[in-house]
Design an enzyme around this catalytic site. Structure first.
Site, PDB file in Angstrom:
ATOM      1  N   THR A 100       0.825  -1.211   0.000  1.00  0.00           N
ATOM      2  CA  THR A 100       0.000   0.000   0.000  1.00  0.00           C
ATOM      3  C   THR A 100       0.854   1.253   0.000  1.00  0.00           C
ATOM      4  O   THR A 100       1.976   1.264   0.535  1.00  0.00           O
ATOM      5  CB  THR A 100      -0.905   0.012   1.248  1.00  0.00           C
ATOM      6  OG1 THR A 100      -1.538   1.291   1.372  1.00  0.00           O
ATOM      7  CG2 THR A 100      -0.110  -0.237   2.520  1.00  0.00           C
ATOM      8  N   TYR A 120      -1.945   0.476  10.264  1.00  0.00           N
ATOM      9  CA  TYR A 120      -2.086  -0.200   8.970  1.00  0.00           C
ATOM     10  C   TYR A 120      -0.794  -0.090   8.169  1.00  0.00           C
ATOM     11  O   TYR A 120      -0.240  -1.094   7.709  1.00  0.00           O
ATOM     12  CB  TYR A 120      -3.250   0.421   8.203  1.00  0.00           C
ATOM     13  CG  TYR A 120      -3.389  -0.059   6.778  1.00  0.00           C
ATOM     14  CD1 TYR A 120      -3.606  -1.404   6.487  1.00  0.00           C
ATOM     15  CD2 TYR A 120      -3.320   0.840   5.714  1.00  0.00           C
ATOM     16  CE1 TYR A 120      -3.736  -1.841   5.180  1.00  0.00           C
ATOM     17  CE2 TYR A 120      -3.458   0.408   4.406  1.00  0.00           C
ATOM     18  CZ  TYR A 120      -3.669  -0.927   4.139  1.00  0.00           C
ATOM     19  OH  TYR A 120      -3.797  -1.355   2.840  1.00  0.00           O
TER      20      TYR A 120
END
Length: 313
Positions: free
Chosen positions: A123, A145
């Site tokens: 990501t 995250y």
């Protein structure tokens, strides 16, 4: 080729399964159907895949014996993860589903002599507040995250560096399109406008800039890896659109297409949110021949059409 896709019942994973199957690959999906968002939506995706001849095994990567599922595998796309920013999701949950799950999958994968590449789906959140850099820039994540996805990415690449498996990593930028997760920006926005409900908007987020990337452009990047397995091992690639718009402009586009205004309600800013993303895709262009084509206006129109067909029957 036999290809395993983890997180196969999710937004991106289900699209990948379909594209791989259409290219003639033998695709096996794995998903544990966590309840971070609607399990019913995931089960619907799984049923749709099953009708197309793509089975989904309901396995938890943290607890299941994965050797049987991975037998004779050629390539693995590892998408399964604890996604996004959530004030209610604990660090231990992110660590379990992003790091431990990846470790267990790697340990099973290293036993497969047939494995050609372990493709980890990462990501842009690993870059931190400003995701505008090439892949060799220092990673500075600002959320649980981003931290755990970076740790898992480096775990995968460490297995590659030590000769255990061939592997690469693809860092995605703000993917949208049909089947987008319901808590994501455009899914929430479309739903709220069509239902004349209040649309929660995080304070200041309308000024954030994003490389919103349509799902078909992401698939182009994913599939390009299979054509260049001899060039990708040990590498990281940014996969995103190089068109940058503000979140506010994205909201305006949806409003223009629907011909209605969102009833915005401002909420406190999210801790760890990114302020600017702009995908630097020079490396992906050069090595993968990656060339995203979809403009936000076109991609969002397609997502709205899908939403209406799916939920306004």
């Amino acid at each position: 080729m036999k290809i395993i896709v983890t997180g196969a019942a999710g937004f991106i994973g289900s699209h990948l399964c379909e594209h791989l199957s259409e290219q003639g690959h033998d695709v096996l999906g794995i998903d544990c159907f966590t309840d971070f968002y609607s399990v019913a939506l995931k089960k619907q995706n799984a049923q749709d895949l099953k009708r197309k001849g793509i089975p989904i095994l309901p396995l938890d990567l943290c607890g299941a014996d994965l050797n049987g599922a991975l037998k004779d595998v050629d390539n693995i796309y590892h998408l399964a993860a604890q996604p996004g920013l959530s004030a209610t999701t604990t660090f231990s949950t992110y660590a379990r589903n992003n790091i431990t799950a990846t470790y267990n999958l790697l340990e099973a994968a290293r036993n497969q002599a047939t494995l050609k590449c372990f493709i980890y789906i990462s990501t842009s959140s690993v870059y931190g507040k400003y995701a505008t850099s090439p892949e060799d820039a220092p990673a500075m994540p600002t959320s649980y995250y981003g931290v755990t996805k970076l740790a898992a990415e480096q775990l995968v690449l460490s297995y590659c560096r030590t000769g255990k498996i061939p592997a690469c990593s693809l860092r995605l930028f703000s993917v949208y399109g049909p089947r987008e997760r319901p808590e994501k920006l455009y899914s929430r926005l479309i739903k709220c406008i069509l239902e004349d409900a209040e649309f929660p908007l995080y304070q200041g987020s309308e000024l954030h800039t994003r490389s919103y990337t349509y799902i078909d452009d992401v698939m182009h990047g994913f599939l390009s890896v299979l054509k260049r397995l001899d060039q990708v091992s040990g590498e990281i690639f940014n996969i995103g659109s190089d068109i940058e718009i503000t979140t506010g402009r994205g909201i305006e586009i949806v409003e223009e297409i629907l011909g209605r205004q969102a009833r915005k309600i401002i909420q406190p800013a999210r801790l760890g949110d990114q302020l600017k993303t702009h995908a630097n895709i020079e490396k992906a262009r050069r090595i993968l021949n990656y060339n995203p084509q979809t403009k936000p206006e076109d991609g969002l129109r397609l997502q709205i059409e899908w939403y209406k067909k799916t939920f306004l029957r």
